[in-house]
Design a protein around this motif. Structure first.
Motif, PDB file in Angstrom:
ATOM      1  N   TYR A   1       0.831  -1.207   0.000  1.00  0.00           N
ATOM      2  CA  TYR A   1       0.000   0.000   0.000  1.00  0.00           C
ATOM      3  C   TYR A   1       0.865   1.255   0.000  1.00  0.00           C
ATOM      4  O   TYR A   1       1.842   1.349   0.730  1.00  0.00           O
ATOM      5  CB  TYR A   1      -0.929   0.006   1.206  1.00  0.00           C
TER       6      TYR A   1
ATOM      7  N   PRO B   1      -2.635  -1.273  -6.608  1.00  0.00           N
ATOM      8  CA  PRO B   1      -1.226  -1.348  -6.185  1.00  0.00           C
ATOM      9  C   PRO B   1      -0.257  -1.468  -7.350  1.00  0.00           C
ATOM     10  O   PRO B   1      -0.592  -2.029  -8.397  1.00  0.00           O
ATOM     11  CB  PRO B   1      -1.193  -2.608  -5.314  1.00  0.00           C
TER      12      PRO B   1
ATOM     13  N   ILE C   1      -6.624   0.352   6.289  1.00  0.00           N
ATOM     14  CA  ILE C   1      -6.195  -0.541   5.224  1.00  0.00           C
ATOM     15  C   ILE C   1      -6.292  -1.979   5.712  1.00  0.00           C
ATOM     16  O   ILE C   1      -6.227  -2.233   6.917  1.00  0.00           O
ATOM     17  CB  ILE C   1      -4.765  -0.218   4.740  1.00  0.00           C
TER      18      ILE C   1
ATOM     19  N   HIS D   1       2.891  -1.714   3.839  1.00  0.00           N
ATOM     20  CA  HIS D   1       2.700  -0.367   3.303  1.00  0.00           C
ATOM     21  C   HIS D   1       4.031   0.349   3.201  1.00  0.00           C
ATOM     22  O   HIS D   1       4.999   0.027   3.899  1.00  0.00           O
ATOM     23  CB  HIS D   1       1.730   0.443   4.174  1.00  0.00           C
TER      24      HIS D   1
END
Length: 250
Positions: free
Chosen positions: A21, A36, A86, A91
């Motif tokens: 992410y 993504p 999320i 991330h």
């Protein structure tokens, strides 16, 4: 995003890989704003996060739903603080997230609180406060200065806000566990219709404005400081403030 790119970032999804992410992938209450670019093998990613620490099977943040926000956000944008929860995954550094577990895997932050914070962070009130401080970048230094109401699950406003935030957030199957945890059932009970989402957003803004004790005139002034936000959106928030005042929104 620079140091870990080589050897960890893959450009195609595959078995055992989780999406990486980034800040540009989210919008307010939306973890699917963009697709993504990279994926990370879960085992390799876990080892990278552990570093020299021993793996005891402890829970780590990438295994939990967690609250994140865009690092890059100017005070002249449509909205400055852009936040959402999320799903369990990795991330990048341009999407800072709240710490859910300590080094031993003990839970630090529950999902109800994260949803409450998400709603407050995404409100016009908090956004206005933050715009007085930031120019192009947001970090936890700024967020720690924000006056966030300290409510608990015993407060009716907390329950109302969490319920609406959950319906806005849990809209795809990967959020089913979160939906179940906070009493929503599944993503099928999430709000996907644009009109319904707009209504819930306005109601949250009205509820949050009342948490801060704002008068209608004060809230109306705050709304005027968002020139890029559509007028119907701002009017809906102001109408919601009135409905909260009348007891029509609880």
């Amino acid at each position: 995003m620079t140091n870990d790119a080589k050897g960890l970032f893959e450009t195609e999804p595959a078995q055992g890989r989780l999406p990486l992410y980034e800040g540009k992938m989210i919008w307010q209450f939306d973890a699917h704003y963009e697709q993504p670019r990279y994926w990370v093998d879960s085992a390799k990613g876990r080892q990278a996060l552990l570093g020299r620490r021993e793996d005891h099977g402890q829970w780590m943040d990438y295994q939990a739903y967690r609250l994140g926000f865009r690092d890059i956000a100017a005070n002249t944008n449509e909205r400055t603080l852009v936040s959402t929860l999320i799903p369990p995954t990795f991330h990048g550094n341009k999407l800072p997230t709240a710490k859910v577990f300590d080094e031993n895997g003990n839970r630090l932050l529950d999902s109800h609180t994260q949803l409450f914070l998400c709603a407050v962070w995404n409100s016009f009130v908090i956004d206005w406060m933050l715009r007085q401080k930031v120019t192009t970048t947001i970090n936890f230094f700024y967020l720690h200065q924000l006056p966030v109401p300290r409510l608990t699950e015993a407060d009716s406003a907390f329950v109302s806000i969490v319920e609406r935030a959950a319906r806005l957030t849990c809209t795809t199957p990967e959020f089913d566990d979160l939906a179940k945890e906070v009493g929503l059932g599944s993503h099928k009970n999430g709000a996907t219709d644009p009109a319904e989402r707009a209504r819930l957003r306005a109601e949250l803004d009205g509820l949050v404005a009342h948490l801060y004790g704002l008068t209608e005139a004060e809230f109306a002034h705050i709304l005027t400081t968002f020139p890029l936000v559509a007028e119907p959106v701002k009017q809906a928030a102001r109408n919601a403030w009135r409905d909260v005042e009348r007891g029509l929104i609880t």
